[in-house]
Design a protein around this motif. Structure first.
Motif, PDB file in Angstrom:
ATOM      1  N   PRO A  11       3.855   9.304 -10.953  1.00 32.13           N
ATOM      2  CA  PRO A  11       3.500  10.554 -10.274  1.00 32.13           C
ATOM      3  C   PRO A  11       3.603  10.420  -8.759  1.00 32.13           C
ATOM      4  CG  PRO A  11       1.510   9.377 -10.904  1.00 32.13           C
ATOM      5  CD  PRO A  11       2.675   8.603 -11.484  1.00 32.13           C
ATOM      6  N   ALA A  12       4.040  11.515  -8.115  1.00 29.07           N
ATOM      7  CA  ALA A  12       4.016  11.550  -6.651  1.00 29.07           C
ATOM      8  C   ALA A  12       2.603  11.837  -6.174  1.00 29.07           C
ATOM      9  CB  ALA A  12       4.962  12.637  -6.155  1.00 29.07           C
ATOM     10  N   LEU A  13       1.780  12.414  -7.075  1.00 28.18           N
ATOM     11  CA  LEU A  13       0.420  12.826  -6.720  1.00 28.18           C
ATOM     12  C   LEU A  13      -0.573  12.211  -7.693  1.00 28.18           C
ATOM     13  CD1 LEU A  13      -1.510  14.662  -5.101  1.00 28.18           C
ATOM     14  CD2 LEU A  13      -0.944  16.511  -6.708  1.00 28.18           C
ATOM     15  N   LEU A  14      -1.563  11.520  -7.133  1.00 25.59           N
ATOM     16  CA  LEU A  14      -2.609  10.925  -7.949  1.00 25.59           C
ATOM     17  C   LEU A  14      -3.937  11.565  -7.557  1.00 25.59           C
ATOM     18  CD1 LEU A  14      -3.084   8.678 -10.051  1.00 25.59           C
ATOM     19  CD2 LEU A  14      -3.412   7.080  -8.170  1.00 25.59           C
ATOM     20  N   LEU A  15      -4.595  12.203  -8.528  1.00 20.72           N
ATOM     21  CA  LEU A  15      -5.881  12.845  -8.293  1.00 20.72           C
ATOM     22  C   LEU A  15      -6.951  11.958  -8.922  1.00 20.72           C
ATOM     23  CD1 LEU A  15      -4.779  16.439  -9.384  1.00 20.72           C
ATOM     24  CD2 LEU A  15      -4.906  15.530  -7.044  1.00 20.72           C
ATOM     25  N   ALA A  16      -7.966  11.611  -8.143  1.00 19.71           N
ATOM     26  CA  ALA A  16      -8.988  10.700  -8.659  1.00 19.71           C
ATOM     27  C   ALA A  16     -10.363  11.334  -8.438  1.00 19.71           C
ATOM     28  CB  ALA A  16      -8.886   9.347  -7.962  1.00 19.71           C
ATOM     29  N   ASP A  17     -11.090  11.542  -9.535  1.00 19.67           N
ATOM     30  CA  ASP A  17     -12.395  12.206  -9.442  1.00 19.67           C
ATOM     31  C   ASP A  17     -13.505  11.163  -9.513  1.00 19.67           C
ATOM     32  OD1 ASP A  17     -14.429  13.988  -9.340  1.00 19.67           O
ATOM     33  OD2 ASP A  17     -13.857  15.101 -11.138  1.00 19.67           O
ATOM     34  N   GLU A  18     -14.050  10.808  -8.381  1.00 16.63           N
ATOM     35  CA  GLU A  18     -15.064   9.755  -8.278  1.00 16.63           C
ATOM     36  C   GLU A  18     -14.678   8.534  -9.105  1.00 16.63           C
ATOM     37  OE1 GLU A  18     -19.114  11.105  -8.291  1.00 16.63           O
ATOM     38  OE2 GLU A  18     -18.431  13.113  -7.786  1.00 16.63           O
ATOM     39  N   PRO A  19     -13.538   7.944  -8.761  1.00 15.20           N
ATOM     40  CA  PRO A  19     -13.023   6.836  -9.585  1.00 15.20           C
ATOM     41  C   PRO A  19     -13.910   5.604  -9.543  1.00 15.20           C
ATOM     42  CG  PRO A  19     -11.770   7.006  -7.546  1.00 15.20           C
ATOM     43  CD  PRO A  19     -12.676   8.213  -7.605  1.00 15.20           C
ATOM     44  N   THR A  20     -14.820   5.542  -8.579  1.00 13.63           N
ATOM     45  CA  THR A  20     -15.683   4.365  -8.491  1.00 13.63           C
ATOM     46  C   THR A  20     -17.139   4.732  -8.802  1.00 13.63           C
ATOM     47  OG1 THR A  20     -16.140   4.663  -6.138  1.00 13.63           O
ATOM     48  CG2 THR A  20     -14.187   3.398  -6.699  1.00 13.63           C
ATOM     49  N   GLY A  21     -17.356   5.969  -9.292  1.00  5.63           N
ATOM     50  CA  GLY A  21     -18.716   6.454  -9.517  1.00  5.63           C
ATOM     51  C   GLY A  21     -19.512   5.644 -10.528  1.00  5.63           C
ATOM     52  N   ASN A  22     -18.800   4.958 -11.445  1.00  2.00           N
ATOM     53  CA  ASN A  22     -19.512   4.166 -12.454  1.00  2.00           C
ATOM     54  C   ASN A  22     -19.382   2.671 -12.215  1.00  2.00           C
ATOM     55  OD1 ASN A  22     -20.798   5.983 -14.101  1.00  2.00           O
ATOM     56  ND2 ASN A  22     -18.971   6.407 -15.311  1.00  2.00           N
ATOM     57  N   LEU A  23     -19.056   2.287 -10.983  1.00  2.00           N
ATOM     58  CA  LEU A  23     -18.796   0.870 -10.724  1.00  2.00           C
ATOM     59  C   LEU A  23     -19.736   0.321  -9.654  1.00  2.00           C
ATOM     60  CD1 LEU A  23     -14.880   0.990 -10.616  1.00  2.00           C
ATOM     61  CD2 LEU A  23     -16.350   0.393 -12.550  1.00  2.00           C
ATOM     62  N   ASP A  24     -19.986  -0.993  -9.706  1.00  2.00           N
ATOM     63  CA  ASP A  24     -20.792  -1.617  -8.653  1.00  2.00           C
ATOM     64  C   ASP A  24     -19.949  -1.721  -7.378  1.00  2.00           C
ATOM     65  OD1 ASP A  24     -19.145  -3.963  -8.721  1.00  2.00           O
ATOM     66  OD2 ASP A  24     -20.274  -4.660 -10.456  1.00  2.00           O
ATOM     67  N   SER A  25     -20.588  -2.126  -6.279  1.00  2.00           N
ATOM     68  CA  SER A  25     -19.903  -2.043  -4.987  1.00  2.00           C
ATOM     69  C   SER A  25     -18.677  -2.952  -4.922  1.00  2.00           C
ATOM     70  CB  SER A  25     -20.870  -2.344  -3.846  1.00  2.00           C
ATOM     71  OG  SER A  25     -21.430  -3.604  -4.028  1.00  2.00           O
ATOM     72  N   GLN A  26     -18.758  -4.113  -5.564  1.00  2.00           N
ATOM     73  CA  GLN A  26     -17.609  -5.039  -5.519  1.00  2.00           C
ATOM     74  C   GLN A  26     -16.404  -4.453  -6.267  1.00  2.00           C
ATOM     75  OE1 GLN A  26     -18.813  -8.919  -6.773  1.00  2.00           O
ATOM     76  NE2 GLN A  26     -16.850  -9.847  -6.271  1.00  2.00           N
ATOM     77  N   ASN A  27     -16.666  -3.925  -7.476  1.00  3.86           N
ATOM     78  CA  ASN A  27     -15.584  -3.313  -8.248  1.00  3.86           C
ATOM     79  C   ASN A  27     -15.077  -2.038  -7.583  1.00  3.86           C
ATOM     80  OD1 ASN A  27     -14.768  -4.731 -10.713  1.00  3.86           O
ATOM     81  ND2 ASN A  27     -16.958  -4.693 -11.152  1.00  3.86           N
ATOM     82  N   SER A  28     -15.985  -1.287  -6.944  1.00  2.00           N
ATOM     83  CA  SER A  28     -15.574  -0.070  -6.232  1.00  2.00           C
ATOM     84  C   SER A  28     -14.569  -0.418  -5.148  1.00  2.00           C
ATOM     85  CB  SER A  28     -16.765   0.594  -5.535  1.00  2.00           C
ATOM     86  OG  SER A  28     -17.634   1.096  -6.468  1.00  2.00           O
ATOM     87  N   ALA A  29     -14.895  -1.445  -4.374  1.00  2.94           N
ATOM     88  CA  ALA A  29     -14.014  -1.838  -3.274  1.00  2.94           C
ATOM     89  C   ALA A  29     -12.650  -2.243  -3.818  1.00  2.94           C
ATOM     90  CB  ALA A  29     -14.644  -2.976  -2.484  1.00  2.94           C
ATOM     91  N   ALA A  30     -12.650  -2.961  -4.965  1.00  6.56           N
ATOM     92  CA  ALA A  30     -11.371  -3.405  -5.541  1.00  6.56           C
ATOM     93  C   ALA A  30     -10.531  -2.208  -5.998  1.00  6.56           C
ATOM     94  CB  ALA A  30     -11.632  -4.364  -6.709  1.00  6.56           C
TER      95      ALA A  30
END
Ligand SMILES: Nc1ncnc2c1ncn2[C@@H]1O[C@H](COP(=O)(O)OP(=O)(O)OP(=O)(O)O)[C@@H](O)[C@H]1O
Ligand SMILES: [Mg+2]
Length: 236
Positions: free
Chosen positions: A172-191
């Motif tokens: 895709p040329a466009l990637l839509l992400a809806d709170e993709p890190t909302g269920n992750l801890d801070s380390q995984n969110s950063a990754a």
């Protein structure tokens, strides 16, 4: 000396929203206006954060751009195509052309990581090897060695990386992400944010990401804020 257009290239907008509106009927009283006359232009290759309080309309706006939901008014132009008027096959083809990443991953629990990545293409004939591409994408998200694992055997961060690989299977040329890190801890969110920004840098994928996290918003090129369905501020 005369200036040529090559010296001052205009930024190409991939997404152009004009006066976009969406209401939901309520059982009693007037409809709830979830997205209220939103106009916004997003340059190709940009990484844009969509921020704002809970209920401000971020998910609804992403669903409208991805044609998961239909707007009530205004125009949504993506790559020169008017999305609001699409139906039937053209609508399905458009939906397949946009990558969507959800907060709750939404992997199919009985399929392996590899099969989850291939899943969006299973009903379609392609001119490339689907499984080979899925393996490449799993390698890209750092999960080459977990292709055979079921989602239940993967951590939350790993499941989200599988979901990102799945969102990329149609290039895709466009990637839509809806709170993709909302269920992750801070380390995984950063990754995960590192990965999404790397995709933007290396593949030019335009990224629009709803997030509550100010730190994540600050890592994007622009932050766009919503409140009560309206855009309240557009930074940078
Ligand atoms: N299918 C629906 N039916 C009725 N109302 C809805 C529906 N979807 C969303 N809404 C309402 O529209 C408004 C915007 O919701 P939306 O999910 O877009 O907010 P959001 O900014 O994504 O919130 P959050 O940060 O909590 O995810 C809210 O008031 C919500 O209750
Ligand atoms: Mg939401």
């Amino acid at each position: 000396m005369e200036r040529t257009s090559a010296e001052a290239p205009a930024t190409t907008a991939l997404v152009r929203l004009t006066d976009v509106r969406k209401s939901f009927p309520l059982p009693d009283g007037p409809p709830l206006v979830a997205v209220n006359d939103v106009s916004l232009s997003i340059a190709a290759g940009a990484a844009v954060a969509l921020t704002g309080p809970s209920g401000s309309g971020k998910s609804t706006l992403l669903h409208l751009i991805g044609a998961i939901e239909r707007s009530d008014g205004g125009t949504i132009d993506v790559g020169g195509q008017e999305v609001t008027g699409l139906s039937g096959r053209a609508l399905s083809a458009y939906r397949r052309s946009v990558g969507f990443v959800f907060q709750r991953f939404h992997l199919l629990p009985t399929l392996t990581a590899l099969d989850n990545v291939v899943a969006p293409l299973i009903p379609f004939r392609t001119d490339f090897d689907k499984v080979a591409r899925a393996r490449e994408l799993l390698a890209l998200v750092g999960l080459a060695d977990r292709a055979a694992a079921l989602p239940s055997r993967l951590s939350g961060g790993q499941q989200q990386r599988v979901a990102i690989a799945r969102a990329l299977i149609n290039q895709p040329a466009l990637l839509l992400a809806d709170e993709p890190t909302g269920n992750l801890d801070s380390q995984n969110s950063a990754a995960i944010v590192d990965l999404l920004l790397k995709l933007r840098d290396e593949q030019g994928t335009t990224l629009v990401m709803a997030t509550h996290d100010a730190g994540i918003a600050a890592r994007c090129d622009r932050a766009v804020q919503m409140r009560d369905g309206r855009l309240t501020s557009v930074d940078r």
